[in-house]
Design an enzyme around this catalytic site. Structure first.
Site, PDB file in Angstrom:
ATOM      1  N   GLY A   1       0.847  -1.201   0.000  1.00 20.90           N
ATOM      2  CA  GLY A   1       0.000   0.000   0.000  1.00 20.90           C
ATOM      3  C   GLY A   1       0.873   1.238   0.000  1.00 20.90           C
ATOM      4  O   GLY A   1       1.830   1.327   0.763  1.00 20.90           O
TER       5      GLY A   1
ATOM      6  N   ASP B   1       0.691   2.352   8.432  1.00 23.67           N
ATOM      7  CA  ASP B   1       0.232   1.608   9.612  1.00 23.67           C
ATOM      8  C   ASP B   1       1.191   1.731  10.799  1.00 23.67           C
ATOM      9  O   ASP B   1       0.826   1.400  11.926  1.00 23.67           O
ATOM     10  CB  ASP B   1       0.053   0.132   9.272  1.00 23.67           C
ATOM     11  CG  ASP B   1      -1.063  -0.097   8.277  1.00 23.67           C
ATOM     12  OD1 ASP B   1      -2.027   0.704   8.303  1.00 23.67           O
ATOM     13  OD2 ASP B   1      -0.980  -1.039   7.472  1.00 23.67           O
TER      14      ASP B   1
ATOM     15  N   MET C   1      -7.989   3.938   8.772  1.00 22.83           N
ATOM     16  CA  MET C   1      -7.373   2.649   8.474  1.00 22.83           C
ATOM     17  C   MET C   1      -6.703   2.061   9.715  1.00 22.83           C
ATOM     18  O   MET C   1      -6.480   2.765  10.705  1.00 22.83           O
ATOM     19  CB  MET C   1      -6.388   2.800   7.325  1.00 22.83           C
ATOM     20  CG  MET C   1      -7.090   2.950   5.970  1.00 22.83           C
ATOM     21  SD  MET C   1      -5.917   3.159   4.612  1.00 22.83           S
ATOM     22  CE  MET C   1      -6.926   2.675   3.200  1.00 22.83           C
TER      23      MET C   1
ATOM     24  N   ARG D   1      -6.018  -2.264  10.368  1.00 24.01           N
ATOM     25  CA  ARG D   1      -6.656  -3.577  10.540  1.00 24.01           C
ATOM     26  C   ARG D   1      -6.270  -4.194  11.880  1.00 24.01           C
ATOM     27  O   ARG D   1      -7.078  -4.795  12.552  1.00 24.01           O
ATOM     28  CB  ARG D   1      -6.216  -4.525   9.410  1.00 24.01           C
ATOM     29  CG  ARG D   1      -6.958  -4.310   8.105  1.00 24.01           C
ATOM     30  CD  ARG D   1      -8.083  -5.326   7.918  1.00 24.01           C
ATOM     31  NE  ARG D   1      -9.281  -4.642   7.434  1.00 24.01           N
ATOM     32  CZ  ARG D   1     -10.484  -5.199   7.304  1.00 24.01           C
ATOM     33  NH1 ARG D   1     -10.680  -6.449   7.606  1.00 24.01           N
ATOM     34  NH2 ARG D   1     -11.509  -4.487   6.899  1.00 24.01           N
TER      35      ARG D   1
ATOM     36  N   GLU E   1     -10.726   0.734  11.440  1.00 26.58           N
ATOM     37  CA  GLU E   1     -11.511  -0.205  10.629  1.00 26.58           C
ATOM     38  C   GLU E   1     -11.471  -1.618  11.207  1.00 26.58           C
ATOM     39  O   GLU E   1     -12.392  -2.395  11.039  1.00 26.58           O
ATOM     40  CB  GLU E   1     -10.996  -0.230   9.189  1.00 26.58           C
ATOM     41  CG  GLU E   1      -9.530  -0.618   9.078  1.00 26.58           C
ATOM     42  CD  GLU E   1      -9.001  -0.694   7.635  1.00 26.58           C
ATOM     43  OE1 GLU E   1      -9.781  -0.811   6.699  1.00 26.58           O
ATOM     44  OE2 GLU E   1      -7.759  -0.618   7.483  1.00 26.58           O
TER      45      GLU E   1
ATOM     46  N   TYR F   1      -8.781   5.882   1.103  1.00 30.18           N
ATOM     47  CA  TYR F   1      -7.591   6.333   0.370  1.00 30.18           C
ATOM     48  C   TYR F   1      -7.316   7.823   0.541  1.00 30.18           C
ATOM     49  O   TYR F   1      -6.195   8.271   0.287  1.00 30.18           O
ATOM     50  CB  TYR F   1      -7.721   6.024  -1.120  1.00 30.18           C
ATOM     51  CG  TYR F   1      -7.424   4.590  -1.499  1.00 30.18           C
ATOM     52  CD1 TYR F   1      -7.023   3.657  -0.550  1.00 30.18           C
ATOM     53  CD2 TYR F   1      -7.521   4.162  -2.817  1.00 30.18           C
ATOM     54  CE1 TYR F   1      -6.752   2.348  -0.902  1.00 30.18           C
ATOM     55  CE2 TYR F   1      -7.243   2.853  -3.178  1.00 30.18           C
ATOM     56  CZ  TYR F   1      -6.867   1.944  -2.219  1.00 30.18           C
ATOM     57  OH  TYR F   1      -6.591   0.645  -2.577  1.00 30.18           O
ATOM     58  N   LEU F   2      -8.331   8.604   0.910  1.00 31.11           N
ATOM     59  CA  LEU F   2      -8.085  10.047   1.074  1.00 31.11           C
ATOM     60  C   LEU F   2      -6.990  10.261   2.104  1.00 31.11           C
ATOM     61  O   LEU F   2      -6.100  11.092   1.923  1.00 31.11           O
ATOM     62  CB  LEU F   2      -9.349  10.799   1.512  1.00 31.11           C
ATOM     63  CG  LEU F   2     -10.599  10.718   0.631  1.00 31.11           C
ATOM     64  CD1 LEU F   2     -11.588  11.803   1.038  1.00 31.11           C
ATOM     65  CD2 LEU F   2     -10.296  10.826  -0.844  1.00 31.11           C
TER      66      LEU F   2
ATOM     67  N   ARG G   1      -4.636   8.196   2.965  1.00 31.37           N
ATOM     68  CA  ARG G   1      -3.375   7.588   2.577  1.00 31.37           C
ATOM     69  C   ARG G   1      -2.652   8.386   1.500  1.00 31.37           C
ATOM     70  O   ARG G   1      -1.486   8.131   1.208  1.00 31.37           O
ATOM     71  CB  ARG G   1      -3.679   6.176   2.062  1.00 31.37           C
ATOM     72  CG  ARG G   1      -2.599   5.206   2.336  1.00 31.37           C
ATOM     73  CD  ARG G   1      -3.033   3.800   2.005  1.00 31.37           C
ATOM     74  NE  ARG G   1      -3.083   3.562   0.578  1.00 31.37           N
ATOM     75  CZ  ARG G   1      -3.290   2.347   0.050  1.00 31.37           C
ATOM     76  NH1 ARG G   1      -3.488   1.301   0.833  1.00 31.37           N
ATOM     77  NH2 ARG G   1      -3.323   2.186  -1.240  1.00 31.37           N
TER      78      ARG G   1
END
Lengths: 420, 420
Positions: free
Chosen positions: A12, A143, A189, A191, A246, A296-297, A299
């Site tokens: 990513g 992350d 974001m 996980r 998320e 995505y905004l 990131r």
């Protein structure tokens, strides 16, 4: 004959992965007498497997100059984890053929945990084959979950975006709360690790300040406790701002974003923990809720890049060339916190690739308050260090002027290769 | 005895409604010999009904100086539409009592269509009562749907945010498209008019450039045609970026966001057209999709404010004082496009409140391309004019330094009032 360089972007992308590329490219041009060509792989390691190599000298210098301030992965990235080289000999043999054919003696791979693992595997394979190559991993991940390095490039800019966006949206909902929306939920974001959600906490000084509740993946979601808090905060302050990772899971270890919503075909609706929380609050507490999913905004929000983050990302690229000249291999470069007392200072260091592969760094327990919904003072200090300073892109006609590379690949020398 | 001023903020807030307040406050302080007190209503017209008045001179000058660059509604806003004054005499009588008691002779109401209607009603009521008061409406709405004015303050900054965010997220998805996400959907505000969705089109030059598909509320959603386009674009360019208005409807005139999704209780899930479109593409075309819903983030993103927008918003506030001194009443101030040839120029003008009330300005037909998915050249030029220039807030410790007002209300002189 001077050795050529292979560089590629993996996993990513981030707002500053191109800054690392820019640092490496700038340093390469300053050391052209030492190296041969600089090839960039199109779409990460795929570029090597497919022999799709971009000769950096074929790109315009003006566009390359914009790279440091351009989000995304300008050369294309990929999600492709190489298997153990004993299990997928064909792929590794192919890499060997391509690197040998193009006289590649330096391998720089710019990515997160999986990409460091790839770099490690490639290094070990080439050593077995007695092919001399310098393998250096360059860290990158929003992350912030790579071990050993104090932080990861990309995180600071996204943290700055999330902190700012939380503050701004909070001012909005606060204005409206008397007669309309009382609750705002921002999904970010993350996980497994709550670093990004935590970053919203950087703007909170007083108990009444937003964000009022942060939901970390490190803390099991407790519906009853959550609703109790939402109700109490809303009664006390008139509104409540929630920032949710998320990846939060309920007590049965199921992602909240997977639980409940069904589409018209009866399929579970994946993705989006914010609408699930919104529905929960509307049903149980009858408050009007608004929610945003930044996806995505966050990131790619290079328009609000952190100066510290950009400088670290750029330095890592530059230092890769220094390390290569010193023939240091099998390492991932790291960012080291060398602060003395109050002022944040950092330097570039390195660690062995073996130590990095397959380790995920979660939020330390002392970064989350005992109530499970807020960050602690050490966490806030950690985040504030990384969001300092603004590094704006140039604007042209009202929007940022970002690099547009041609990404033209050189003529192939080998037969084409079929990936399984 | 000099008359006092009442100013209030109404409806959904914007990144620059406080700039209008700042313009008005700055001009008021320069004309203190002409006016009495400047009272700001807490939470819009509610502040008048509840006699919750903030004396602007009780706020710190340092915090007021930050107002021009602070998003949200610093004094609180409200969603409250006054009925016809013949039907809700009690409320109007209350406004009369409060205004009379506090010697209010100037009424400035800062809002969208409904708020202009409120201003108009108040003006007519006070005229019937033979109470001399200057009533001036100040426009504001990110929806850009007020008539007569060439554009609405608030729109330019949100348009700049959407244009920039679309460009940035597109660079991200483009990087990933070879092996991962191929489709990105950004949901933006706009229940009836497609002005905000259109703004994404400002960053598109070539056919291959994102955004590839814009979904306007003015165009009925045709599932078959949409999917055909997504497939063709993705095959041709490798990825597809879609910007969708929250208010798009299908051929049966039902909001797409209302169709299909059910929660675990069987209730329709409201809000979020992006997840609906995402599911559709995943089911029918099997592409990997990412989606974002910017919601309040777009409406409060003052960190990327448009300079033109901020200047217009500020000027409107300043001009309100000029109009008041000239005793011009029953008008809404407007922005007039006075461009000569290439350079965008504007001035402040006005229109009668009667002409504004209950009229919504949709995207003109010639602003949408015949294919229904793109904007035309005149539309792009219109948008580009409004997103020119950057007007950054000051930063402190890594995030924007926004105004924190006390909003302390003055001592009440009347008995408390119960709203029905």
């Amino acid at each position: 004959m001077k050795g050529n360089i292979f560089y590629a972007q993996s996993g990513g992308v981030t707002p500053v992965i191109n800054a690392t590329a820019a640092g490496l490219i700038d340093a390469y041009f300053k050391n052209k007498n030492y190296f041969g060509k600089l090839y960039v792989g199109k779409n990460g390691i795929l570029g090597a497997l497919r022999e799709e190599l971009i000769d950096i000298s074929s790109e315009s210098r003006a566009e390359l100059a914009l790279l440091k301030k351009t989000p995304g992965g300008a050369f294309g990235s990929c999600r492709l984890k190489l298997n153990d080289y004993r299990k997928s000999k064909k792929d590794f043999q192919r890499l060997y053929d391509v690197f040998k054919k193009h006289n590649i003696k330096y391998f720089f791979y710019n990515g997160g945990g999986d990409s460091q693992d790839t770099t490690n595997k490639i290094s070990k394979y080439f050593r077995e084959k007695n092919y001399p190559i310098i393998c250096i991993g360059l860290p990158k991940t929003i992350d912030n979950d790579l071990p050993i390095t104090d932080n990861c490039p990309g995180y600071g800019s996204v943290a700055k975006y999330i902190a700012t966006s939380t503050l701004e949206a909070s001012l909005d909902v606060k204005s409206m709360s008397e007669t309309s929306t009382k609750i705002f939920i921002l999904e970010v974001m993350g996980r497994h690790a709550g670093w990004l959600a935590a970053s919203a906490g950087a703007v909170k000084d007083l108990a009444e300040d937003p964000p009022h509740l942060i939901l970390f993946p490190e803390v099991k979601f407790n519906e009853k406790l959550f609703l109790k808090n939402v109700r109490e905060i809303t009664k006390k302050y008139g509104y409540c701002v929630i920032v949710a990772s998320e990846g939060i899971k309920n007590s049965r270890n199921v992602f909240l974003s997977d639980s409940g919503l069904k589409d018209s075909f009866g399929h579970a609706q994946l993705g989006g923990v914010a609408p699930v929380l919104s529905k929960l609050i509307t049903n149980k507490l009858k408050y009007k809720v608004h929610w945003a999913v930044s996806d995505y905004l966050q990131r790619s929000a290079r328009h609000i890049g952190s100066k510290v983050d950009v400088e670290q990302a750029y330095s890592l690229g530059k230092k890769a060339i220094t390390y290569a000249k010193k023939e240091i291999s099998d390492v991932m470069l790291t960012i080291k916190n060398i602060s003395s007392k109050k002022n944040y200072k950092w330097s570039i260091s390195h660690t062995n690739l073996d130590k990095v592969a397959n380790v995920e760094k979660m939020l330390p327990r002392n970064f989350i308050k005992k109530n499970g919904f807020e960050i602690t003072k050490p966490c806030k200090e950690y985040i504030l260090n990384l969001i300092q300073g603004e590094d704006y892109p140039a604007y042209d006609n009202g929007y940022p002027k970002y690099s547009r590379l041609k990404c033209k690949t050189i003529k192939k020398k080998l037969a084409s290769y079929k990936l399984k």
